[in-house]
Motif scaffolding. Structure first.
Motif, mmCIF file in Angstrom:
data_model
loop_
_atom_site.group_PDB
_atom_site.id
_atom_site.type_symbol
_atom_site.label_atom_id
_atom_site.label_comp_id
_atom_site.label_asym_id
_atom_site.label_seq_id
_atom_site.Cartn_x
_atom_site.Cartn_y
_atom_site.Cartn_z
ATOM 1 N N LEU A 52 0.706 -1.186 0.002
ATOM 2 C CA LEU A 52 -0.047 0.152 0.018
ATOM 3 C C LEU A 52 0.940 1.405 -0.019
ATOM 4 C CD1 LEU A 52 -2.829 -0.949 2.478
ATOM 5 C CD2 LEU A 52 -2.996 -0.525 -0.208
ATOM 6 N N VAL A 53 1.828 1.399 0.667
ATOM 7 C CA VAL A 53 2.890 2.314 0.819
ATOM 8 C C VAL A 53 3.548 2.804 -0.494
ATOM 9 C CG1 VAL A 53 4.916 3.271 1.505
ATOM 10 C CG2 VAL A 53 3.322 2.442 3.103
ATOM 11 N N PHE A 54 3.931 1.603 -1.215
ATOM 12 C CA PHE A 54 4.590 1.989 -2.689
ATOM 13 C C PHE A 54 3.601 2.389 -3.491
ATOM 14 C CE2 PHE A 54 8.240 -0.398 -1.143
ATOM 15 C CZ PHE A 54 9.188 0.175 -1.710
ATOM 16 N N ALA A 55 2.452 1.768 -3.357
ATOM 17 C CA ALA A 55 1.143 2.179 -4.224
ATOM 18 C C ALA A 55 0.520 3.587 -4.256
ATOM 19 C CB ALA A 55 -0.107 1.153 -4.282
ATOM 20 N N LEU A 56 0.504 4.133 -2.938
ATOM 21 C CA LEU A 56 0.016 5.337 -2.786
ATOM 22 C C LEU A 56 1.048 6.530 -2.360
ATOM 23 C CD1 LEU A 56 -2.826 4.411 -0.188
ATOM 24 C CD2 LEU A 56 -2.996 4.778 -2.472
ATOM 25 N N ARG A 57 2.212 6.124 -2.484
ATOM 26 C CA ARG A 57 3.398 7.090 -2.348
ATOM 27 C C ARG A 57 3.757 7.741 -3.443
ATOM 28 N NH1 ARG A 57 8.190 4.957 0.990
ATOM 29 N NH2 ARG A 57 8.589 3.813 -0.941
ATOM 30 N N ILE A 69 -1.055 11.422 -0.439
ATOM 31 C CA ILE A 69 -1.359 10.308 -1.212
ATOM 32 C C ILE A 69 -1.344 10.642 -2.671
ATOM 33 C CG2 ILE A 69 -3.219 8.590 -1.346
ATOM 34 C CD1 ILE A 69 -3.678 8.801 1.562
ATOM 35 N N THR A 70 -0.942 9.782 -3.573
ATOM 36 C CA THR A 70 -1.603 9.968 -5.005
ATOM 37 C C THR A 70 -1.647 8.733 -5.504
ATOM 38 O OG1 THR A 70 -0.285 10.358 -7.030
ATOM 39 C CG2 THR A 70 1.006 9.358 -5.538
ATOM 40 N N PHE A 71 -2.646 8.662 -6.520
ATOM 41 C CA PHE A 71 -3.371 7.557 -7.377
ATOM 42 C C PHE A 71 -2.790 7.540 -8.551
ATOM 43 C CE2 PHE A 71 -6.255 8.661 -3.946
ATOM 44 C CZ PHE A 71 -6.497 7.494 -3.655
ATOM 45 N N GLU A 72 -1.290 8.068 -8.692
ATOM 46 C CA GLU A 72 -0.851 7.881 -10.224
ATOM 47 C C GLU A 72 -0.600 6.719 -10.648
ATOM 48 O OE1 GLU A 72 2.273 10.640 -10.508
ATOM 49 O OE2 GLU A 72 3.437 9.544 -8.726
ATOM 50 N N HIS A 73 -0.096 6.005 -9.563
ATOM 51 C CA HIS A 73 0.368 4.438 -9.957
ATOM 52 C C HIS A 73 -0.959 3.565 -10.315
ATOM 53 C CE1 HIS A 73 4.143 5.654 -8.486
ATOM 54 N NE2 HIS A 73 3.940 5.636 -7.157
ATOM 55 N N PHE A 74 -2.036 3.630 -9.757
ATOM 56 C CA PHE A 74 -3.215 3.157 -10.179
ATOM 57 C C PHE A 74 -3.742 3.504 -11.624
ATOM 58 C CE2 PHE A 74 -3.313 2.721 -5.651
ATOM 59 C CZ PHE A 74 -3.847 1.404 -5.253
ATOM 60 N N ASP A 75 -3.731 4.852 -11.884
ATOM 61 C CA ASP A 75 -3.933 5.263 -13.389
ATOM 62 C C ASP A 75 -3.036 4.603 -14.323
ATOM 63 O OD1 ASP A 75 -5.435 7.180 -14.942
ATOM 64 O OD2 ASP A 75 -3.213 7.825 -15.302
ATOM 65 N N THR A 76 -1.497 4.585 -13.636
ATOM 66 C CA THR A 76 -0.692 3.919 -14.818
ATOM 67 C C THR A 76 -1.209 2.394 -15.043
ATOM 68 O OG1 THR A 76 1.050 5.393 -14.057
ATOM 69 C CG2 THR A 76 1.797 3.480 -15.061
ATOM 70 N N VAL A 77 -1.452 1.502 -13.976
ATOM 71 C CA VAL A 77 -1.582 0.333 -14.477
ATOM 72 C C VAL A 77 -2.930 0.156 -14.996
ATOM 73 C CG1 VAL A 77 -0.170 -0.410 -12.447
ATOM 74 C CG2 VAL A 77 -2.450 0.020 -11.937
ATOM 75 N N TRP A 78 -3.895 0.649 -14.834
ATOM 76 C CA TRP A 78 -5.175 0.700 -15.332
ATOM 77 C C TRP A 78 -5.354 1.027 -16.522
ATOM 78 C CZ3 TRP A 78 -8.865 -2.214 -12.814
ATOM 79 C CH2 TRP A 78 -10.056 -2.022 -13.193
ATOM 80 N N GLY A 258 6.210 1.349 -7.922
ATOM 81 C CA GLY A 258 4.790 1.952 -7.474
ATOM 82 C C GLY A 258 3.638 1.344 -8.394
ATOM 83 N N ALA A 259 4.130 1.345 -9.545
ATOM 84 C CA ALA A 259 2.835 0.513 -10.321
ATOM 85 C C ALA A 259 2.722 -0.894 -10.299
ATOM 86 C CB ALA A 259 3.382 0.836 -12.019
ATOM 87 N N LEU A 260 3.885 -1.455 -10.015
ATOM 88 C CA LEU A 260 3.759 -3.065 -9.633
ATOM 89 C C LEU A 260 3.133 -3.121 -8.367
ATOM 90 C CD1 LEU A 260 4.809 -5.754 -10.453
ATOM 91 C CD2 LEU A 260 6.680 -5.438 -8.977
ATOM 92 N N ALA A 261 3.060 -2.365 -7.419
ATOM 93 C CA ALA A 261 2.491 -2.453 -6.027
ATOM 94 C C ALA A 261 0.981 -2.182 -6.069
ATOM 95 C CB ALA A 261 2.950 -1.652 -4.974
ATOM 96 N N ALA A 262 0.860 -1.187 -7.234
ATOM 97 C CA ALA A 262 -0.746 -0.640 -7.467
ATOM 98 C C ALA A 262 -1.442 -1.703 -8.058
ATOM 99 C CB ALA A 262 -0.736 0.512 -8.251
#
Length: 293
Positions: A52-57, A69-78, A258-262
């Motif tokens: 969670l730390v790597f995904a939200l950091r 908190i950032t959601f850029e990693h989730f946007d990258t993977v999705w 970050g993307a991998l954790a997301a």
């Protein structure tokens, strides 16, 4: 006319309750029970916390607490890597496996529990022995069969492969569940005029609700987490599942952690939600199948 005077009964008060004894706390109980559980819980949850730390950091940050908190990693993977399509494929495969395994396990488990036939014990032993065969040993035969049947790069082929490997254990579990339902209930229903099929749906099937949830949950989780079959039988990117998509998120020279954790969070959330919803029925089903079989 004389009246007989009755002496009123004396009400005897109840004896006083004995004084409660104070429970003496065992100081060693903390070290024997609570401390090992706390250590095991920390050992289990710390990897999820770091994910969670790597995904939200934000990228490049090293703080132990993800802030801001950032959601850029989730946007990258999705949207960038295509996890939206991978998630859809995994969901279709897991739900298809759940339905097929549950239906066939229900029919086969009922037959194994209610009917006697020649070679029944040998058949059960063969089902049990299939659990000792690694899936990697069946890759080449399955690949040849699927290639001849035109099932490569197909979600249907992955559903068939997952069903074939999830069904033996589901049959063994379901047969034990059905044996715990008294056969006298079905016989009473048939005496009242029900056919065997109607007695099954009216009497036995409602008693098997926790068992269906338990078997279906194991089938769903097994198909959702399956990596080997999805990697070998699907070479087109539009047929990838979440585990395969996570493996392709690893770069040759660098890795976006970050993307991998997301992606790991996206893959883990449905499993956690499934167990959170069905855990009560799952415990009932496992305890029902463990009594006798």
């Amino acid at each position: 006319m004389t009246q007989t005077l009755t002496r009123p009964e004396t009400i005897v008060p109840p004896p006083p309750a004995p004084p409660r004894r104070k429970k003496h706390r065992d100081p060693s109980r903390f070290f024997r029970l609570h401390l090992p559980l706390v250590l095991y819980l920390l050992f289990t949850l710390i990897p999820f916390y770091w994910m969670l730390v790597f995904a939200l950091r934000p990228a490049g940050e090293t703080a132990l607490v993800p802030w801001p908190i950032t959601f850029e990693h989730f946007d990258t993977v999705w949207n960038g890597i295509g996890f939206g399509l991978f998630f859809q494929n995994s969901l279709i495969i897991a739900l298809g496996t759940l339905v097929t395994v549950t239906v066939f396990a229900l029919m086969g488990g009922y037959a194994l529990a209610r009917f006697k036939f020649r070679g029944q014990r040998v058949f059960l032993l063969a089902l049990l022995c299939t659990q000792f065969i690694p899936g990697a040993m069946m890759l080449i035969p399955l690949f040849v069969i699927f290639k001849s049947a035109g099932l490569l790069n197909s979600l249907t082929g992955l559903i068939i492969a997952d069903t074939a490997f999830q069904l033996p254990l589901a049959l063994i579990l379901m047969s034990g569940f059905v044996r715990n339902v008294p056969v006298e209930l079905e016989e009473a229903a048939m005496v009242d005029g029900c056919t065997r099929l109607r007695a099954f749906f009216a009497v036995t099937l409602p008693q098997l609700r926790p068992a269906l949830v338990a078997v279906g949950s194991f089938a769903f989780i097994g198909a959702w987490n399956n990596f080997l079959f999805a990697l070998m039988f699907a070479s087109k990117q539009d047929k990838f599942t979440l585990p395969v998509g996570l493996s392709y998120a690893l770069g040759e020279f660098n890795t976006d952690f970050g993307a991998l954790a997301a992606g790991g969070v996206v893959a883990a959330v449905p499993v956690v939600l499934v167990f959170a919803v069905v855990q009560r029925f799952l415990v009932q089903g496992l305890s029902a199948g463990a009594v006798k079989g």
